[in-house]
Design an enzyme around this catalytic site. Structure first.
Site, mmCIF file in Angstrom:
data_model
loop_
_atom_site.group_PDB
_atom_site.id
_atom_site.type_symbol
_atom_site.label_atom_id
_atom_site.label_comp_id
_atom_site.label_asym_id
_atom_site.label_seq_id
_atom_site.Cartn_x
_atom_site.Cartn_y
_atom_site.Cartn_z
ATOM 1 N N LYS A 83 49.006 34.832 58.074
ATOM 2 C CA LYS A 83 49.987 34.478 56.605
ATOM 3 C C LYS A 83 51.225 33.778 56.899
ATOM 4 O O LYS A 83 51.528 34.494 57.941
ATOM 5 C CB LYS A 83 49.632 35.676 56.630
ATOM 6 C CG LYS A 83 48.763 36.115 55.153
ATOM 7 C CD LYS A 83 48.103 37.822 54.690
ATOM 8 C CE LYS A 83 48.938 38.298 53.005
ATOM 9 N NZ LYS A 83 48.387 39.087 52.965
HETATM 10 O O1 G3P Z 1 47.908 41.528 50.861
HETATM 11 C C1 G3P Z 1 48.791 41.259 49.467
HETATM 12 C C2 G3P Z 1 49.085 42.366 48.543
HETATM 13 O O2 G3P Z 1 47.990 42.189 47.801
HETATM 14 C C3 G3P Z 1 50.358 43.350 48.191
HETATM 15 O O3 G3P Z 1 49.516 44.214 47.195
HETATM 16 O O4 G3P Z 1 49.049 46.066 45.907
HETATM 17 O O5 G3P Z 1 50.989 45.680 47.083
HETATM 18 O O6 G3P Z 1 51.483 44.471 45.149
HETATM 19 P P1 G3P Z 1 50.414 45.226 46.310
#
Ligand code: G3P
Length: 225
Positions: A83
């Site tokens: 990533k």
């Molecule tokens: O993996 C990255 C992403 O899905 C993070 O989500 O909920 O922290 O905005 P969030």
């Protein structure tokens, strides 16, 4: 649509993997930090539980650092997808490592043009963060759908991985627009199996079966021979 779990928690991954429908896992530095364990140990354990793409994120911010981290991470296990953040430096790193056959997930994507440059750099996946866009008053799903459209227009093979999912509705919208992958937090994943009419229907089937007793189970009544 491929279903990834968005967590670094081993117990959550183990439970979800038992359903047999998990195609991969995404992690990020925040999710790894929450577990309080060594990064590479967590990634190795995830790789032992799920046979699919496992995203592990670089933490350098310079192109050279990201390239060397990407090479190291990709060497840890065949299933690792590196990533890389969608910065100018990150795109430079993706352009180099994608030529070496390293699979990448370009993350922190918030616009269709960012997704376009990720595809041009040879990213394997791009992660638009739908929930975080909604949080600031944008329509995250609209942006995901524009990315799907752009990739279709030009035949880019970069997969659209809808990330920052906050609700089952996000998953539904991702599937309806034809996104390649949705990475889903465990709480949302759990909701996908449930419907009150399924519970009600099953309870009625089992009660009827129970009521009918020997007539349907074929049990021979005692003393009938
Ligand atoms: O993996 C990255 C992403 O899905 C993070 O989500 O909920 O922290 O905005 P969030």
């Amino acid at each position: 649509m491929k279903i990834f779990l968005d967590t670094a928690n081993i117990d959550e991954i183990r439970v979800a993997a038992k359903t047999g429908i998990l195609d991969g896992v995404t992690t990020n530095p925040s999710l790894i930090a929450k577990e309080g364990k060594a990064f590479e140990d967590v990634i190795a354990e995830i790789c032992s539980l799920v046979d699919g793409p496992i995203s592990a994120e670089v933490v350098s911010t310079e192109t050279a650092g990201m390239i060397s981290e990407a090479r190291h991470l990709a060497g840890l296990h065949d299933n690792i997808v590196v990533k890389v953040p969608l910065t100018r430096e990150g795109i430079g790193a993706v352009s180099v490592v994608s030529q070496e056959g390293i699979r990448t997930n370009v993350t922190l994507c918030f616009s269709p043009l960012q997704a376009l440059v990720a595809a041009k750099a040879g990213a394997t996946m791009v992660s638009p963060f739908t929930g975080r866009l909604d949080d600031i008053g944008h329509d995250g799903m609209e942006i995901c759908s524009e990315i799907v459209q752009i990739y279709e227009n030009y035949g880019y093979t970069t997969e659209v991985l809808v990330a920052s999912i906050r609700s089952p509705k996000h998953v539904l919208e991702a599937a309806l627009m034809g996104a390649d992958i949705a990475t889903i937090p465990p709480k949302v994943f759990d909701t996908m199996f449930n419907h009150p009419l399924t519970d009600k229907g099953l309870a009625a089937f089992l009660a009827d079966w129970e009521k009918a007793g020997d007539a349907v189970t074929g049990a021979v009544p005692a003393g009938s021979d």
